[in-house]
Scaffold this motif. Structure first.
Motif: not given
Ligand code: MN
Length: 202
Positions: A52, A88, A26-28, A84-86, A30
């Motif tokens: 990352e 937060d 889900k997270r792209q 990457l979603d991890y 940065s």
């Protein structure tokens, strides 16, 4: 390797019907790559240091957590790439699941690859990983400045060491893992996160 291949190990270890951890995708990436350090009260309390790199979070478990003292070497054991979603994720991984225990985001922010900035023999993060020596500049709330991750040994015997580089941000008198235990995202301690989730179940 595409993201799905790189996250295979991560996904195989987890049952997403039982754990609230993200399955990824889900997270792209940065504009500026990020680091995150998660405090994880699993069977042994440790800090997960993540960087990352190329769409995933390269990860190491650091039993004693990072130090701000350049004379201190902290053991860092490589673990599977995380999505990457991890970055937060905070919460409680349920009993019986992989990594059961409470997780909080102890520090996070952008980082720079210092090895890419060298005039000679500049290396990307991927190249520096292969080379067994990373040098990154962290811009966190608790940690700032250069940190080196250095591989010792090889194959199954490979170990990494996390070491504060000797720069203006080094400070042998600080001990942020003791004095600043709470989450930088929510301000909560491990105990408060665990209590909140226990309340939700009731
Ligand atoms: Mn962990």
């Amino acid at each position: 390797m595409n993201e799905n291949d790189r996250l295979k190990k991560y996904r195989e270890k987890r049952d997403f019907r039982r754990t609230a951890e993200p399955s990824g995708g889900k997270r792209q990436p940065s504009d500026e790559p990020i680091f995150v350090i998660q405090k994880h009260d699993a069977s042994n309390l440790h800090y997960d240091f993540r960087l990352e790199v190329d769409g995933v979070l390269k990860s190491w478990a650091v039993p004693k957590g990072p130090s701000t003292d350049p004379s201190v070497k902290r053991l860092a054991l490589p673990t599977e790439d995380h999505p990457l979603d991890y970055a937060d994720f905070e919460g409680v991984i349920p009993e019986g699941e992989y990594g059961a225990g409470t997780v909080l985001v102890w520090d996070t922010g952008p980082y720079r690859n210092l090895r890419a900035e060298k005039e000679q023999d500049a290396l990307s993060m991927e190249e520096a990983l292969d080379d067994g020596k990373l040098e990154v500049w962290l811009e966190g709330e608790k940690l700032q400045g250069g940190y080196a991750l250095i591989r010792t040994g090889s194959g199954n015997e490979a170990r990494w060491l996390l070491i504060k580089m000797d720069d203006d941000q080094a400070d042998a008198r600080r001990n942020p893992t003791s004095t600043e235990p709470a989450s930088v995202l929510s301000g909560r301690t491990l105990e408060e996160i665990a209590e909140a989730e226990a309340g939700e179940e009731g």
